[in-house]
Design a protein around this motif. Structure first.
Motif, PDB file in Angstrom:
ATOM      1  N   ASP A 208      -0.885  10.138  -3.662  1.00 32.13           N
ATOM      2  CA  ASP A 208      -1.032  11.040  -2.524  1.00 32.13           C
ATOM      3  C   ASP A 208       0.108  10.947  -1.523  1.00 32.13           C
TER       4      ASP A 208
ATOM      5  N   SER B  51       1.187   4.196  -3.071  1.00 29.93           N
ATOM      6  CA  SER B  51       0.791   5.583  -2.808  1.00 29.93           C
ATOM      7  C   SER B  51       1.864   6.594  -3.187  1.00 29.93           C
TER       8      SER B  51
ATOM      9  N   SER C 127      -1.258   6.080   4.428  1.00 32.58           N
ATOM     10  CA  SER C 127      -0.912   6.605   3.111  1.00 32.58           C
ATOM     11  C   SER C 127      -2.165   6.858   2.291  1.00 32.58           C
ATOM     12  N   GLY C 128      -1.963   7.527   1.162  1.00 38.24           N
ATOM     13  CA  GLY C 128      -3.051   7.758   0.228  1.00 38.24           C
ATOM     14  C   GLY C 128      -4.024   8.831   0.677  1.00 38.24           C
ATOM     15  N   SER C 129      -5.280   8.637   0.332  1.00 41.70           N
ATOM     16  CA  SER C 129      -6.310   9.653   0.552  1.00 41.70           C
ATOM     17  C   SER C 129      -6.661   9.858   2.020  1.00 41.70           C
TER      18      SER C 129
ATOM     19  N   LYS D 215       0.829  -1.207   0.000  1.00 44.51           N
ATOM     20  CA  LYS D 215       0.000   0.000   0.000  1.00 44.51           C
ATOM     21  C   LYS D 215       0.861   1.254   0.000  1.00 44.51           C
TER      22      LYS D 215
END
Length: 285
Positions: A197, A193, A209-211, A189
């Motif tokens: 993001d 990312s 991580s990410g959104s 993950k």
């Protein structure tokens, strides 16, 4: 031939400039407990990928995620001897004028035996992460009083600490079976990312991580933590010539609405960069 211009986002730094109160983990941040953590930064592209590959960085995140998974089987009640001894000492503190607050004291009480309890573990760091996450979860469940008296805080504090102690072996055994897969999943993950993001790290530890990142930082602001965000952006042919640096922006709890802007801009820039890299350069005529 004119070389294509591209945008590179080098770093976004989130500095926890005030210590978080000793309380439960932040739900919007994956229930991670931020007390004691600092140097939080959102990393993108190469720096992000390098961070994702570091060994041992997923232990806090995995332990926190695995506690509720293992809690379905780890359901022992607090031992009466433990709670009796704890409440006797705690009420004595109340009588001596010490202000006991469950959300402040339970975690400290619960983790007092961590060093000795993990000294013989095959992976001391993993054991410590599991210990902390289990304590944080049980203290959060028990510490419900806000304005109650000192004695009530003692009852809840000792209930949380002793319940965590009763289930510590079960949590440790259960998490041992799941930890390797969890670390692998978070690594995947994290890597995925980096071109989008980005990923949030604190003291080098992976948080999320990410959104999920903007909501996490907003949640920190809601807890009264002063947050600073810095974006550094370089623009130039092949990313070499020219630069544009975003200034330091200070945020306070009263300016939460503005916080998402730097992260939205960074996410958009990172996504734009990824799209540009997939496109072939066009020669000018």
């Amino acid at each position: 031939m004119r070389r294509a211009m591209f945008l590179g986002v080098s770093a976004v730094t989130v500095c926890l400039t005030a210590a978080l109160p000793a309380s439960a983990g932040v739900e919007a941040c994956g229930n991670i407990r931020f007390e004691g953590l600092s140097n939080c930064e959102v990393r993108l592209t190469a720096e992000c990928s390098a961070g994702c590959s570091e060994l041992g960085i997923y232990k806090t995140a995995c332990a926190t995620r695995l506690v509720p998974v293992c809690k379905t089987n780890c359901t022992l009640s607090a031992d009466a001897t433990c709670t009796d001894q704890c409440t006797t000492q705690c009420t004595s503190d109340c009588d001596r004028g010490i202000n006991v607050i469950c959300s402040h004291n339970c975690f400290v009480e619960c983790t007092a035996g961590r060093e000795a309890g993990c000294s013989d573990a095959a992976d001391v760091a993993q054991c410590g992460a599991t210990w902390d996450a289990n304590c944080d979860s049980e203290c959060d469940a028990q510490c419900v009083t806000v304005d109650g008296g000192c004695y009530q805080h003692c009852i809840e504090c000792c209930g949380g600490s002793c319940t965590a102690e009763a289930n510590m072996d079960c949590q440790t055994t259960c998490q041992d079976e799941e930890f390797e897969q969890c670390e692998h999943d978070l690594r995947v993950k994290c890597d995925a990312s980096c071109s989008g993001d980005g990923a949030l790290f604190c003291d080098g530890k992976y948080i999320l991580s990410g959104s999920e990142i903007p909501a996490c930082v907003n949640a920190l602001l809601e807890r009264g933590v002063s947050v600073e965000a810095e974006a550094q952006v370089s623009i130039g042919p092949e990313g070499i010539d020219g630069s544009l640096s975003g200034g330091m922006c200070a945020y306070s709890p009263g300016s939460r609405a503005a916080l998402a802007a730097p992260f939205a801009a960074v996410a958009a820039a990172a996504g734009w960069l990824a799209r540009r890299r997939r496109r072939p350069s066009r020669a000018s005529r």
